[in-house]
Design a protein around this motif. Structure first.
Motif, short mmCIF file in Angstrom:
data_model
loop_
_atom_site.label_atom_id
_atom_site.label_comp_id
_atom_site.label_asym_id
_atom_site.label_seq_id
_atom_site.Cartn_x
_atom_site.Cartn_y
_atom_site.Cartn_z
N THR A 152 0.86 -1.25 0.09
CA THR A 152 -0.08 0.02 -0.11
C THR A 152 0.83 1.29 -0.18
O THR A 152 0.34 2.21 -0.43
N SER A 153 2.13 1.11 0.56
CA SER A 153 2.98 2.32 0.53
C SER A 153 4.30 1.86 0.96
O SER A 153 4.48 0.92 1.49
N PRO A 252 2.05 5.22 -2.97
CA PRO A 252 2.64 6.37 -2.43
C PRO A 252 4.10 5.93 -1.78
O PRO A 252 4.13 4.84 -0.95
N LEU A 310 -1.12 10.21 3.81
CA LEU A 310 -1.98 9.13 3.35
C LEU A 310 -3.45 9.13 3.90
O LEU A 310 -4.29 8.97 2.97
N GLU A 311 -3.33 9.12 5.25
CA GLU A 311 -4.94 8.86 5.78
C GLU A 311 -5.83 9.94 5.49
O GLU A 311 -6.80 10.07 5.10
N HIS A 313 -5.42 11.97 2.83
CA HIS A 313 -5.75 12.02 1.41
C HIS A 313 -6.96 10.62 1.08
O HIS A 313 -7.91 11.12 0.14
#
Length: 320
Positions: A152-153, A252, A310-311, A313
């Motif tokens: 995820t990142s 990301p 990220l959260e 976004h």
């Protein structure tokens, strides 16, 4: 330059407690208290730890050390994530077979084995040094549709993301060369510690460099160092694949970098800005090659700032 916001008090207290514990002889931390387990890869033993609750986070260590590098940041990360750390073959408490074909691809396979053994379906990565290249290989496989789980990142600490901007130590180049198997016999604890001190801007906690040497020596680990160091040539050979995986990650990515690192400090930051425009960079002045050991609070602050972005976004664009 992105300046990380101050780390939350819990992270600061966790790091302080770790340092104070070392000073008083109490070496137990959240890392040591985390569950220890083993798995097998091609018949060889891999040792790992897991702890905490939340979304999965893998901590991918570098050369020539081990998952122990993550001790100071583990307690805070485990308040937010189910954290996993693995000693790849040739490192730490995992097996160090002399006849094994060490490669970045094989190390990436070991993390795939971890995912299969633990049932992880989605995971974020925090990687360092050698582990950066392992993470790049995993990103490349994800782009190719070859992973059974989803990354995820990825946040990268100091390491040779771009071989043209990386400056390996002379001892690394010598050990990676044809005389490596002979020269490695003459490596002693004093040489090992001096090499690590040379690339760090801040001191390690007392006793930790000796512990790192003992982990390296375990099960004949010194003998496999030249084989492991083939990754330096691999980075050049597979540059297009691994830099391409960064540039086309599809998830990301961020760089958290100790600037006072003679191997992968300012030169990596400059190259990142050229090749990864728009991807966040957290610069750590006065920090060397091992930010998670030298400056755990600053690493936590940077990583949590990246995760928080990220959260935010995701909340703004829930369908993405």
């Amino acid at each position: 330059m992105i300046t990380p916001k101050p780390v939350r008090p819990m992270a600061h207290l966790a790091a302080d407690a770790w340092m104070q514990g070392l000073a008083t002889g109490n070496r137990l931390t959240g890392f040591e208290q985390a569950a220890k387990f083993t798995l097998s890869y091609q018949g060889h033993r891999l040792q790992a730890r897991r702890g905490g609750q939340g979304s999965a986070l893998w901590l991918v260590h570098g050369f020539p050390t081990s998952k122990r590098d993550w001790r100071a940041v583990w307690p805070e990360l485990a308040t937010r994530h189910e954290v996993f750390a693995l000693d790849m073959l040739g490192f730490g408490a995992s097996a160090k077979p002399r006849r094994f074909d060490y490669s970045i691809a094989a190390s990436a396979d070991q993390w795939v084995a971890l995912a299969e053994a633990t049932g992880v379906r989605e995971v974020a990565l925090l990687a360092h040094d050698y582990g950066n290249t392992v993470a790049q290989e995993l990103l490349a496989r994800q782009r190719e549709g070859l992973l059974g789980f989803r990354i995820t990142s990825v946040a990268f600490l100091n390491g040779g993301l771009f071989p043209e901007a990386t400056r390996p130590l002379r001892i690394q180049k010598l050990l990676a060369g044809p005389l490596g198997p002979l020269l490695v016999r003459f490596i002693r604890e004093r040489t090992f510690i001096a090499s690590l001190q040379k690339i760090c801007a801040r001191p390690w906690p007392e006793g930790e460099l000796t512990e790192a040497w003992q982990q390296l020596q375990r099960d004949g680990g010194r003998a496999v160092m030249p084989r492991l160091l083939r990754y330096i040539a691999e980075r050049r050979r597979h540059r297009a694949r691994w830099v391409g995986a960064l540039q086309q990650a599809g998830v990301p990515v961020a760089l958290i970098n100790g600037l006072d690192d003679p191997i992968s400090g300012r030169s990596i930051v400059a190259r990142w800005r050229q090749l990864m425009p728009g991807a966040p960079v957290f610069e750590l002045p006065g920090v060397g090659h091992y930010p998670q050991v030298e400056a755990p609070d600053e690493v936590l602050a940077a990583y949590l700032a990246f995760a928080s972005s990220l959260e935010l976004h995701a909340r703004r664009d829930p369908d993405r």
